[in-house]
Scaffold this active site. Structure first.
Site, PDB file in Angstrom:
ATOM      1  N   SER A  23       0.855  -1.186   0.000  1.00 28.03           N
ATOM      2  CA  SER A  23       0.000   0.000   0.000  1.00 28.03           C
ATOM      3  C   SER A  23       0.891   1.235   0.000  1.00 28.03           C
ATOM      4  CB  SER A  23      -0.886  -0.003   1.245  1.00 28.03           C
ATOM      5  OG  SER A  23      -0.082   0.300   2.369  1.00 28.03           O
ATOM      6  N   LYS A  24       0.233   2.382  -0.013  1.00 32.14           N
ATOM      7  CA  LYS A  24       0.968   3.647  -0.070  1.00 32.14           C
ATOM      8  C   LYS A  24       1.999   3.782   1.056  1.00 32.14           C
ATOM      9  CE  LYS A  24      -2.142   6.578  -2.651  1.00 32.14           C
ATOM     10  NZ  LYS A  24      -3.576   6.395  -2.367  1.00 32.14           N
ATOM     11  N   ARG A  25       1.708   3.124   2.164  1.00 33.62           N
ATOM     12  CA  ARG A  25       2.667   3.180   3.283  1.00 33.62           C
ATOM     13  C   ARG A  25       4.049   2.700   2.854  1.00 33.62           C
ATOM     14  NH1 ARG A  25       2.172  -0.566   6.790  1.00 33.62           N
ATOM     15  NH2 ARG A  25       0.602  -1.744   5.651  1.00 33.62           N
TER      16      ARG A  25
END
Ligand code: GLU
Length: 478
Positions: free
Chosen positions: A243-245
């Site tokens: 994910s963007k994390r």
């Protein structure tokens, strides 16, 4: 399971346009594309835009851009679900006529309180079937629900996961048409897969729980079941879903970071698929070798270093000429071009010289700038370490001898440097380093003679003068 090598294979990529094309979506698209190409089949592009609140034109454009940048093209479509609403309504009403769907007028509040009660009693919070056998006036607001088979085990052979079975008791009588006449996701997908004669549904395994809901709808529509293949997840380095994390996940962000589409394609294909020990694949090889038999069932971990390594490989193996437009795009307009920057061959030479030292086009452009633009930034560390009083004699000596050089050729430059090395009792590397920093602003660069040739006489002398001036400045000013 070996698939027949013929043109009857039909697959689809069916993104919901609610954001950019992300890495997971791109891999799904790529696998469908490669399978279609491998078997001489058809790839259908379908935009699943029935979620009107979340779907946007920008996302559609971003997805199409991402696909075209990766070189993934399709044979049919794009088809838009919002242009097929009549078709979904018609088939939902057909199911109603056949008793395979029913009207439900339960209000949201009533559904919620019944669900809460079920939870309190420790029962699964699903629709309790209240309207299954009620007669509801079509004039009252209602939804259409699919009459799910009862007491059945839904079994399918996933081409990647093997046999999977689900008890129909865990499935809801799902809504197929909402009060406003919009189809729901699972219904529209099945209608489309049927109408588009999809033979293989290949998608991310976040959809695996939808498959047992969709299979009864295929049956109710009297359509043959496609084969299903659910691709394993992509994890971030910490083994949670990517994910963007974990950094950039949009395909176009990789373009902006200076990746080549061939590198990203090569990287994505290896997230789940393998062919012996091979790591680098041309597009032709991918089409030739790709199959579902070698897609593993365990999640793959996204490894940015490997992607970087692949990108470096593809840069190195690209022709300088092909890289020029990409470097230009990265650089944007030059502020104060060197005279040689008007010569296309100069650009090619610069790209050729630097492509093997760069992992991304961004890096390549940074390396290239001093050979194209009059201004070049000096890395503060390099300045502190190299442009010091100790190097003044080297810079002075070379400034003088280079200035008196009439012909700026590799051979003459070599002579100037070897004479300087003798005169100053220093090794070639020792006298090259201050010049390198003067010309490029960095401590690493191509060989010093290539640097001088690419920068040209005028820029070299101007930068040497500046470097001398900086070397004379006390360090505290740095
Ligand atoms: N529209 C779905 C998505 O973007 C894919 C549906 C499917 O492949 O069946 O996740």
């Amino acid at each position: 399971m070996p698939l027949p090598k013929d043109s009857s294979l039909r697959v689809r990529f069916a993104p919901s346009p609610t954001g950019h094309l992300h890495l997971g979506g791109a891999r799904t698209a790529l696998f469908n594309f490669l399978l279609a190409r491998h078997f001489g089949g058809t790839l259908v592009l379908r935009i699943e835009d029935t979620d009107r609140e979340r779907s946007t034109q920008e996302s559609i454009a971003a997805i199409l851009d991402g696909l075209s940048w990766l070189g993934i093209d399709w044979n049919e479509g794009p088809f838009y679900q919002t242009q097929r609403l009549d078709r979904y309504r018609q088939l939902a009403l057909d199911l109603l006529d056949k008793g395979l769907a029913y009207r439900c007028d339960c209000s949201a509040e009533s559904l919620e309180s019944r669900r809460d009660e079920a939870i309190k009693k420790g029962l699964p919070p699903r629709y309790d079937g209240r309207c299954r056998d009620r007669t509801i006036d079509p004039a009252t607001p209602h939804v259409l629900r699919f009459r799910n088979p009862e007491g059945e085990v839904i079994v399918f052979d996933d081409l990647i996961r093997g046999q999977l079975s689900f008890d129909s008791a865990v499935l809801d009588d799902l809504i197929i048409l909402r009060t406003d006449g919009m189809p729901t996701y699972n219904f529209a997908v099945v209608v489309d897969d049927v109408d588009m004669k999809i033979t293989h549904v290949i998608r991310g395994d976040d959809h695996i729980n939808n498959t047992p809901r969709q299979i009864p709808i295929f049956r109710a529509l009297g359509a043959p079941l496609p084969d299903f293949a659910h691709l394993p997840m992509i994890y971030g380095p910490d083994r949670t879903r990517l994910s963007k994390r974990h950094g950039a996940t949009s395909v176009m962000a990789y373009r902006d970071m200076g990746f080549l589409p061939q590198a990203l394609v090569n990287y994505l294909v290896r997230l789940g698929w393998s062919h012996k020990d091979q790591e680098i694949f041309s597009r032709e090889e991918l089409i030739q070798y790709f199959d579902l038999d070698h897609v593993g069932s365990s999640p793959s971990v996204f490894n940015p270093e490997k992607l970087l390594w692949l990108n470096g490989h593809y840069l190195k193996n690209s022709s300088g000429k092909d890289l020029v437009p990409l470097v230009k795009e990265q650089l944007g307009p030059l502020t104060d071009p060197l005279p040689q920057a008007s010569d296309p061959d100069h650009w090619t030479r610069v790209a050729e010289e630097l492509k093997g030292r760069s992992k991304t086009l961004v890096e390549l452009a940074q390396f290239a700038r001093p050979f194209l633009d009059k201004s070049r930034a000096i890395d503060p560390e390099a300045r502190k370490k190299i442009l010091t009083p100790a190097n003044i004699p080297v810079l002075e000596h070379l400034t003088l001898t280079l200035r008196s050089l009439s012909d700026w050729t590799g051979e003459n430059l070599r002579n100037v440097f070897s004479q300087a090395s003798e005169a100053l009792h220093l090794k070639l590397g020792e006298i090259a380093q201050p010049v390198r920093v003067a010309i490029t602003g960095k401590t690493v660069s191509p060989g010093i003679f290539d640097v001088l040739l690419l920068a040209g006489r005028e820029a070299t002398l101007a930068r040497m003068d500046e470097a001398l001036r900086l070397s004379r400045e006390p360090l505290s000013d740095v």
